[in-house]
Design a protein around this motif. Structure first.
Motif, PDB file in Angstrom:
ATOM      1  N   ARG A 117     -49.650 -54.398  51.842  1.00  0.00           N
ATOM      2  CA  ARG A 117     -49.897 -54.218  53.264  1.00  0.00           C
ATOM      3  C   ARG A 117     -48.988 -55.173  54.034  1.00  0.00           C
ATOM      4  O   ARG A 117     -48.761 -56.313  53.615  1.00  0.00           O
ATOM      5  CB  ARG A 117     -51.375 -54.476  53.584  1.00  0.00           C
ATOM      6  N   LYS A 118     -48.476 -54.704  55.169  1.00  0.00           N
ATOM      7  CA  LYS A 118     -47.492 -55.467  55.924  1.00  0.00           C
ATOM      8  C   LYS A 118     -48.144 -56.117  57.133  1.00  0.00           C
ATOM      9  O   LYS A 118     -49.070 -55.575  57.750  1.00  0.00           O
ATOM     10  CB  LYS A 118     -46.342 -54.562  56.388  1.00  0.00           C
ATOM     11  N   SER A 119     -47.616 -57.276  57.498  1.00  0.00           N
ATOM     12  CA  SER A 119     -48.037 -57.931  58.728  1.00  0.00           C
ATOM     13  C   SER A 119     -47.461 -57.192  59.932  1.00  0.00           C
ATOM     14  O   SER A 119     -46.539 -56.379  59.796  1.00  0.00           O
ATOM     15  CB  SER A 119     -47.542 -59.380  58.741  1.00  0.00           C
ATOM     16  N   GLN A 120     -47.971 -57.506  61.101  1.00  0.00           N
ATOM     17  CA  GLN A 120     -47.427 -56.876  62.309  1.00  0.00           C
ATOM     18  C   GLN A 120     -45.957 -57.226  62.482  1.00  0.00           C
ATOM     19  O   GLN A 120     -45.145 -56.382  62.872  1.00  0.00           O
ATOM     20  CB  GLN A 120     -48.220 -57.303  63.546  1.00  0.00           C
ATOM     21  N   ALA A 121     -45.601 -58.466  62.156  1.00  0.00           N
ATOM     22  CA  ALA A 121     -44.199 -58.871  62.266  1.00  0.00           C
ATOM     23  C   ALA A 121     -43.322 -58.076  61.306  1.00  0.00           C
ATOM     24  O   ALA A 121     -42.194 -57.682  61.653  1.00  0.00           O
ATOM     25  CB  ALA A 121     -44.062 -60.369  61.994  1.00  0.00           C
ATOM     26  N   GLU A 122     -43.819 -57.812  60.108  1.00  0.00           N
ATOM     27  CA  GLU A 122     -43.048 -57.022  59.150  1.00  0.00           C
ATOM     28  C   GLU A 122     -42.893 -55.577  59.618  1.00  0.00           C
ATOM     29  O   GLU A 122     -41.826 -54.968  59.469  1.00  0.00           O
ATOM     30  CB  GLU A 122     -43.709 -57.077  57.776  1.00  0.00           C
ATOM     31  N   ILE A 123     -43.957 -55.027  60.187  1.00  0.00           N
ATOM     32  CA  ILE A 123     -43.877 -53.657  60.704  1.00  0.00           C
ATOM     33  C   ILE A 123     -42.860 -53.574  61.839  1.00  0.00           C
ATOM     34  O   ILE A 123     -42.068 -52.624  61.919  1.00  0.00           O
ATOM     35  CB  ILE A 123     -45.259 -53.164  61.149  1.00  0.00           C
ATOM     36  N   GLU A 124     -42.843 -54.576  62.702  1.00  0.00           N
ATOM     37  CA  GLU A 124     -41.849 -54.568  63.783  1.00  0.00           C
ATOM     38  C   GLU A 124     -40.438 -54.681  63.211  1.00  0.00           C
ATOM     39  O   GLU A 124     -39.492 -54.073  63.732  1.00  0.00           O
ATOM     40  CB  GLU A 124     -42.118 -55.706  64.765  1.00  0.00           C
ATOM     41  N   GLY A 125     -40.279 -55.455  62.132  1.00  0.00           N
ATOM     42  CA  GLY A 125     -38.981 -55.533  61.476  1.00  0.00           C
ATOM     43  C   GLY A 125     -38.563 -54.198  60.896  1.00  0.00           C
ATOM     44  O   GLY A 125     -37.385 -53.808  60.977  1.00  0.00           O
ATOM     45  N   MET A 126     -39.506 -53.474  60.296  1.00  0.00           N
ATOM     46  CA  MET A 126     -39.217 -52.135  59.789  1.00  0.00           C
ATOM     47  C   MET A 126     -38.843 -51.186  60.922  1.00  0.00           C
ATOM     48  O   MET A 126     -37.959 -50.330  60.770  1.00  0.00           O
ATOM     49  CB  MET A 126     -40.419 -51.594  59.021  1.00  0.00           C
ATOM     50  N   ALA A 127     -39.511 -51.335  62.066  1.00  0.00           N
ATOM     51  CA  ALA A 127     -39.187 -50.476  63.209  1.00  0.00           C
ATOM     52  C   ALA A 127     -37.760 -50.720  63.686  1.00  0.00           C
ATOM     53  O   ALA A 127     -37.057 -49.777  64.084  1.00  0.00           O
ATOM     54  CB  ALA A 127     -40.184 -50.709  64.338  1.00  0.00           C
ATOM     55  N   ARG A 128     -37.309 -51.972  63.646  1.00  0.00           N
ATOM     56  CA  ARG A 128     -35.933 -52.260  64.042  1.00  0.00           C
ATOM     57  C   ARG A 128     -34.949 -51.642  63.043  1.00  0.00           C
ATOM     58  O   ARG A 128     -33.915 -51.086  63.440  1.00  0.00           O
ATOM     59  CB  ARG A 128     -35.722 -53.766  64.162  1.00  0.00           C
ATOM     60  N   ALA A 129     -35.285 -51.720  61.758  1.00  0.00           N
ATOM     61  CA  ALA A 129     -34.459 -51.028  60.762  1.00  0.00           C
ATOM     62  C   ALA A 129     -34.491 -49.524  61.000  1.00  0.00           C
ATOM     63  O   ALA A 129     -33.474 -48.833  60.867  1.00  0.00           O
ATOM     64  CB  ALA A 129     -34.949 -51.358  59.350  1.00  0.00           C
ATOM     65  N   GLY A 130     -35.662 -49.004  61.380  1.00  0.00           N
ATOM     66  CA  GLY A 130     -35.808 -47.585  61.655  1.00  0.00           C
ATOM     67  C   GLY A 130     -34.942 -47.123  62.812  1.00  0.00           C
ATOM     68  O   GLY A 130     -34.417 -45.997  62.804  1.00  0.00           O
ATOM     69  N   GLU A 131     -34.756 -47.972  63.825  1.00  0.00           N
ATOM     70  CA  GLU A 131     -33.878 -47.617  64.936  1.00  0.00           C
ATOM     71  C   GLU A 131     -32.452 -47.384  64.456  1.00  0.00           C
ATOM     72  O   GLU A 131     -31.769 -46.454  64.907  1.00  0.00           O
ATOM     73  CB  GLU A 131     -33.906 -48.716  65.998  1.00  0.00           C
ATOM     74  N   ILE A 132     -32.000 -48.211  63.525  1.00  0.00           N
ATOM     75  CA  ILE A 132     -30.650 -48.043  62.981  1.00  0.00           C
ATOM     76  C   ILE A 132     -30.574 -46.765  62.160  1.00  0.00           C
ATOM     77  O   ILE A 132     -29.584 -46.028  62.217  1.00  0.00           O
ATOM     78  CB  ILE A 132     -30.249 -49.267  62.145  1.00  0.00           C
ATOM     79  N   VAL A 133     -31.628 -46.486  61.392  1.00  0.00           N
ATOM     80  CA  VAL A 133     -31.658 -45.251  60.598  1.00  0.00           C
ATOM     81  C   VAL A 133     -31.479 -44.039  61.496  1.00  0.00           C
ATOM     82  O   VAL A 133     -30.626 -43.175  61.249  1.00  0.00           O
ATOM     83  CB  VAL A 133     -32.973 -45.139  59.803  1.00  0.00           C
ATOM     84  N   VAL A 134     -32.286 -43.944  62.547  1.00  0.00           N
ATOM     85  CA  VAL A 134     -32.237 -42.725  63.364  1.00  0.00           C
ATOM     86  C   VAL A 134     -30.973 -42.654  64.207  1.00  0.00           C
ATOM     87  O   VAL A 134     -30.446 -41.563  64.441  1.00  0.00           O
ATOM     88  CB  VAL A 134     -33.506 -42.563  64.223  1.00  0.00           C
ATOM     89  N   GLU A 135     -30.446 -43.788  64.645  1.00  0.00           N
ATOM     90  CA  GLU A 135     -29.164 -43.774  65.343  1.00  0.00           C
ATOM     91  C   GLU A 135     -28.068 -43.241  64.425  1.00  0.00           C
ATOM     92  O   GLU A 135     -27.206 -42.455  64.841  1.00  0.00           O
ATOM     93  CB  GLU A 135     -28.797 -45.180  65.810  1.00  0.00           C
ATOM     94  N   THR A 136     -28.104 -43.671  63.172  1.00  0.00           N
ATOM     95  CA  THR A 136     -27.091 -43.245  62.215  1.00  0.00           C
ATOM     96  C   THR A 136     -27.235 -41.766  61.891  1.00  0.00           C
ATOM     97  O   THR A 136     -26.245 -41.028  61.834  1.00  0.00           O
ATOM     98  CB  THR A 136     -27.168 -44.096  60.941  1.00  0.00           C
ATOM     99  N   LEU A 137     -28.474 -41.310  61.681  1.00  0.00           N
ATOM    100  CA  LEU A 137     -28.685 -39.882  61.428  1.00  0.00           C
ATOM    101  C   LEU A 137     -28.246 -39.037  62.618  1.00  0.00           C
ATOM    102  O   LEU A 137     -27.662 -37.956  62.449  1.00  0.00           O
ATOM    103  CB  LEU A 137     -30.154 -39.616  61.104  1.00  0.00           C
TER     104      LEU A 137
END
Length: 259
Positions: free
Chosen positions: A4-24
């Motif tokens: 299970r991830k902390s809120q800070a980790e989830i926000e970090g994943m969301a920032r990685a997710g922004e790069i994923v969708v920009e790239t796609l």
């Protein structure tokens, strides 16, 4: 063990997710008849690295590329080659990005130019199945509820779920527990708890569910040569419902479902 991830980790994943969708989204703009898969891979890596990300697939268990590119009858894990896109192709692009130690993972199957009615319907049903699966990523639900929802949509439309390939946990690593099959009955497997982060990814075919592994020991295609589709989102389970960490607009104005 399910992490299970902390809120800070989830926000970090969301920032990685922004790069994923920009790239796609960028790849969707570039994907046209005549472009090579190697060129798409180069463009993707260049773009995501310019944003501070690292391609999670490249070097993962020896995988040689940034993108998994799987055309037409290929379902997943296609290694980019000098194949050039052709009018009417459907091409799955699967991308993981690591940013500051956290991973986000998403896939989208694009049509090249005018595609057949069967291909269009396959893409639409796969997206509907993804949305139905994500809706079940609720605190208190179980892993198999996701697969049951996916299976219901896909088989109800007359298509097949690939049963030998699964979704997975994601976040601190590319592939974490639990495995998430795209079929099953309600109420099975671990309970969903806030802080769990999941890669929900229907992989479906217009024919049968069986697959074949290629000689490169990565690429997997439908055994019967039928068209396939693959859509994926990284999703966090929260007290307020599923939070999609890889949702953004595509170049055509559609959304990587769900909105």
């Amino acid at each position: 063990m399910i992490l299970r991830k902390s809120q800070a980790e989830i926000e970090g994943m969301a920032r990685a997710g922004e790069i994923v969708v920009e790239t796609l989204a960028m790849i969707g703009e570039e994907l046209r008849s005549g472009i090579s898969m190697l060129e798409l891979d180069r463009l993707a890596e260049e773009h995501l690295r310019s944003k501070g990300g690292v391609p999670t697939s490249k070097g993962y268990k020896g995988y040689p590329a940034t993108l998994c590119i799987s055309p037409n009858t290929m379902i997943v894990h296609g290694i980019p080659t000098d194949y050039r896109a052709e009018e009417g192709d459907i091409i799955s692009i699967d991308l993981g990005v690591t940013l500051d130690g956290m991973v986000a993972d998403s896939a989208y199957t694009f049509g090249v130019g005018e595609i057949s009615a069967e291909a269009q319907r396959l893409l639409e049903i796969c997206q509907e199945a993804l949305a139905a699966g994500i809706e079940q990523a609720q605190a208190g639900n179980h892993v198999s509820d996701i697969g049951h929802a996916v299976q219901t949509v896909v088989e109800g439309a007359g298509f097949s779920v690939v049963r030998s390939l699964v979704g997975h946990g994601v976040g601190r690593a590319y592939h974490e527990d639990p495995q998430i099959p795209n079929f099953g009955a309600h109420g099975g497997g671990p309970e969903r708890l806030p802080g769990m982060t999941l890669a929900v990814e229907p992989m479906i075919t217009a024919g049968g569910p069986d697959v074949v592994m290629h000689a490169d020991e990565w690429s997997i295609s439908s055994e019967d040569g039928s068209l396939s589709a693959h859509f994926e989102h990284t999703v966090a389970v929260t007290e307020d419902g599923p939070r999609v960490l890889t949702a953004a607009k595509t170049p055509a104005g559609a959304r990587l479902l769900p909105s």
